[in-house]
Write a protein that holds these residues in place. Structure first.
Motif, PDB file in Angstrom:
ATOM      1  N   THR A  27       0.834  -1.194   0.000  1.00 41.17           N
ATOM      2  CA  THR A  27       0.000   0.000   0.000  1.00 41.17           C
ATOM      3  C   THR A  27       0.874   1.252   0.000  1.00 41.17           C
ATOM      4  N   PRO A  28       0.582   2.196  -0.907  1.00 40.72           N
ATOM      5  CA  PRO A  28       1.401   3.420  -0.941  1.00 40.72           C
ATOM      6  C   PRO A  28       1.174   4.283   0.301  1.00 40.72           C
ATOM      7  N   ALA A  59       2.576  11.454  -6.227  1.00 44.75           N
ATOM      8  CA  ALA A  59       1.828  11.075  -7.431  1.00 44.75           C
ATOM      9  C   ALA A  59       0.857  12.180  -7.830  1.00 44.75           C
ATOM     10  N   LEU A  60       0.199  12.789  -6.860  1.00 43.91           N
ATOM     11  CA  LEU A  60      -0.732  13.880  -7.150  1.00 43.91           C
ATOM     12  C   LEU A  60       0.002  15.067  -7.761  1.00 43.91           C
ATOM     13  N   ARG A  82      -9.142  11.099  -7.484  1.00 48.75           N
ATOM     14  CA  ARG A  82      -9.010   9.840  -6.750  1.00 48.75           C
ATOM     15  C   ARG A  82      -7.816   9.890  -5.798  1.00 48.75           C
ATOM     16  N   LEU A  83      -6.699  10.407  -6.279  1.00 48.18           N
ATOM     17  CA  LEU A  83      -5.519  10.532  -5.420  1.00 48.18           C
ATOM     18  C   LEU A  83      -5.805  11.452  -4.243  1.00 48.18           C
ATOM     19  N   ILE A 117      -5.767  10.483  -0.254  1.00 43.14           N
ATOM     20  CA  ILE A 117      -4.933  11.217   0.701  1.00 43.14           C
ATOM     21  C   ILE A 117      -5.784  11.721   1.861  1.00 43.14           C
ATOM     22  N   ASN A 118      -6.902  12.341   1.545  1.00 38.52           N
ATOM     23  CA  ASN A 118      -7.787  12.876   2.587  1.00 38.52           C
ATOM     24  C   ASN A 118      -8.346  11.770   3.484  1.00 38.52           C
TER      25      ASN A 118
END
Length: 61
Positions: free
Chosen positions: A2-3, A11-12, A34-35, A39-40
């Motif tokens: 998992t990142p 990535a964002l 999606r990213l 993150i949120n």
């Protein structure tokens, strides 16, 4: 694997640069959304976990 949040943020940023530099950049906005959502969600989950642990530790003292 998992990142991490840091990897997702990187990535964002990469995607934001892609969106800004390409004529068809708007096509990549769903990936950015999606990213950002992931993150949120992770930050919220971590914050919640910390609050719960804080409640438990304050009751043990």
């Amino acid at each position: 694997m998992t990142p991490t949040v840091e990897q997702l943020e990187k990535a964002l940023l990469t995607m934001a640069k892609l969106v800004s530099s390409r004529e068809d950049g708007e096509a990549y906005l769903p990936i950015c959304r999606r990213l950002e959502a992931e993150i949120n969600q992770r930050r919220s989950a971590q914050s919640y976990l910390e609050r719960i642990k804080g409640m438990a530790s304050s009751q043990m003292a």
